[in-house]
Write an enzyme that holds these catalytic residues in place. Structure first.
Site, PDB file in Angstrom:
ATOM      1  CB  SER A 276      -0.906  -0.002   1.236  1.00 24.02           C
ATOM      2  OG  SER A 276      -1.811  -1.076   1.180  1.00 24.02           O
TER       3      SER A 276
ATOM      4  CE  LYS B 127      -5.273  -1.175   1.874  1.00 21.68           C
ATOM      5  NZ  LYS B 127      -4.033  -1.953   1.891  1.00 21.68           N
TER       6      LYS B 127
ATOM      7  CE  LYS C 251       2.220   2.336   4.606  1.00 19.88           C
ATOM      8  NZ  LYS C 251       1.588   1.493   3.542  1.00 19.88           N
TER       9      LYS C 251
END
Length: 291
Positions: free
Chosen positions: A96, A171, A239
């Protein structure tokens, strides 16, 4: 037999690689630490000393590493995937990362004759173990069709969502929804407990109505027990929320609730709780409530 080089055998990558072995693929894996490689070998895979060895004879390489710089190092580094790829290699990045990074990696790879897909996954550790991940894939449609049998071996919902970088964009939206939902479930649990409600009954009826969601189904039981053993760490969700905020700014989109949840996650990471599961947001809600 198709040979798959698998780079990154952590909480998600390890079970995914093992499921590819079960599906009949020749899987050669590498990791920064040795125990995950040993687990892959025990599952029937093969060990590689590093990225070069994992890539050299592979038909397909899958990367599953923590962040954008890790993908850049693994793929674009002096002894990375592109430096060791055979002609026609298909690179599937399941990490990701920033959509812009995915597009830049794809551009560099295509210039060298390597096909690329960004294919981030959702479903957490249990989804990886059960081969029931949701996988959102960006890249060329023809490359997606080539990769589909491989992705079907690790995921239940595998969808081509657009060109390079589109998988990472979807995502990011996924992580926005998950973070917001965890926060609301955490608030609901603390609220209900404060009123002395039968928690098992409450969760059951909430999960069966319009408030039902995957967080209630998969996370609520451990949240009630205050078991925050990581399936997906708060530090990684921190993150990902940074990626969401940057992408939202680039598009001129307001994400007010997402911004608040991002701050809450950031505060937990800053105080040392980044290794907890992201459902650990409950801990902060409980403290803010003085309970």
């Amino acid at each position: 037999m198709t040979t798959i080089g698998f780079i990154g055998l952590g909480i998600m990558g390890g079970p995914m690689a093992a499921n590819l072995v079960k599906a009949g693929y020749d899987v050669v894996g590498c990791n920064l630490t040795q125990p995950p490689v040993e687990r892959l070998v025990a599952a029937g895979g093969r060990a590689a000393s590093g990225i070069a060895e994992a890539t050299r004879d592979a038909d397909i390489v899958i990367t599953m590493v923590p962040d954008s710089p890790d993908v850049e190092d693994a793929v674009l580094g002096d002894d990375g995937v592109l430096a060791n790829a055979k002609p026609g290699l298909l690179l599937i990045d399941c990490s990701s990362i920033r959509p812009a990074t995915s597009r830049a990696v794809a551009e560099a790879a295509v210039a060298q004759g390597v096909r690329v897909l960004d294919a981030p996954v959702s479903g957490g550790e249990q989804g990886a173990i059960d081969a029931s991940l949701s996988i959102m894939v960006g890249g060329e449609a023809a490359d997606f069709e080539t990769a589909k049998p491989v992705l079907d071996a690790v995921g239940k919902t595998v969808v081509h969502v657009g060109p390079h970088g589109a998988g990472q964009t979807v995502k990011a939206a996924n992580q926005l929804i998950v973070a917001g939902t965890i926060e609301l479930v955490a608030e609901a649990i603390v609220f209900l407990e404060a009123h002395g409600v039968d928690m098992d009954a409450a969760i059951k009826v909430l999960a069966g109505g319009l408030a039902g969601n995957a967080i209630l189904d998969r996370k609520a039981a451990n949240m009630l027990k205050r078991d925050f053993t990581p399936g997906f760490r708060l530090s990684l969700h921190h993150k990902d929320l940074g990626i969401v905020q940057a992408a939202a700014r680039d598009a001129g989109v307001a994400i007010p609730l997402g911004a608040v949840v991002s701050q809450l996650v950031a505060s937990m990471v800053a105080r040392g709780d980044g290794s907890l599961d992201h459902s650990g947001l409950l801990k902060l809600v409980q403290e803010l409530s003085g309970r």
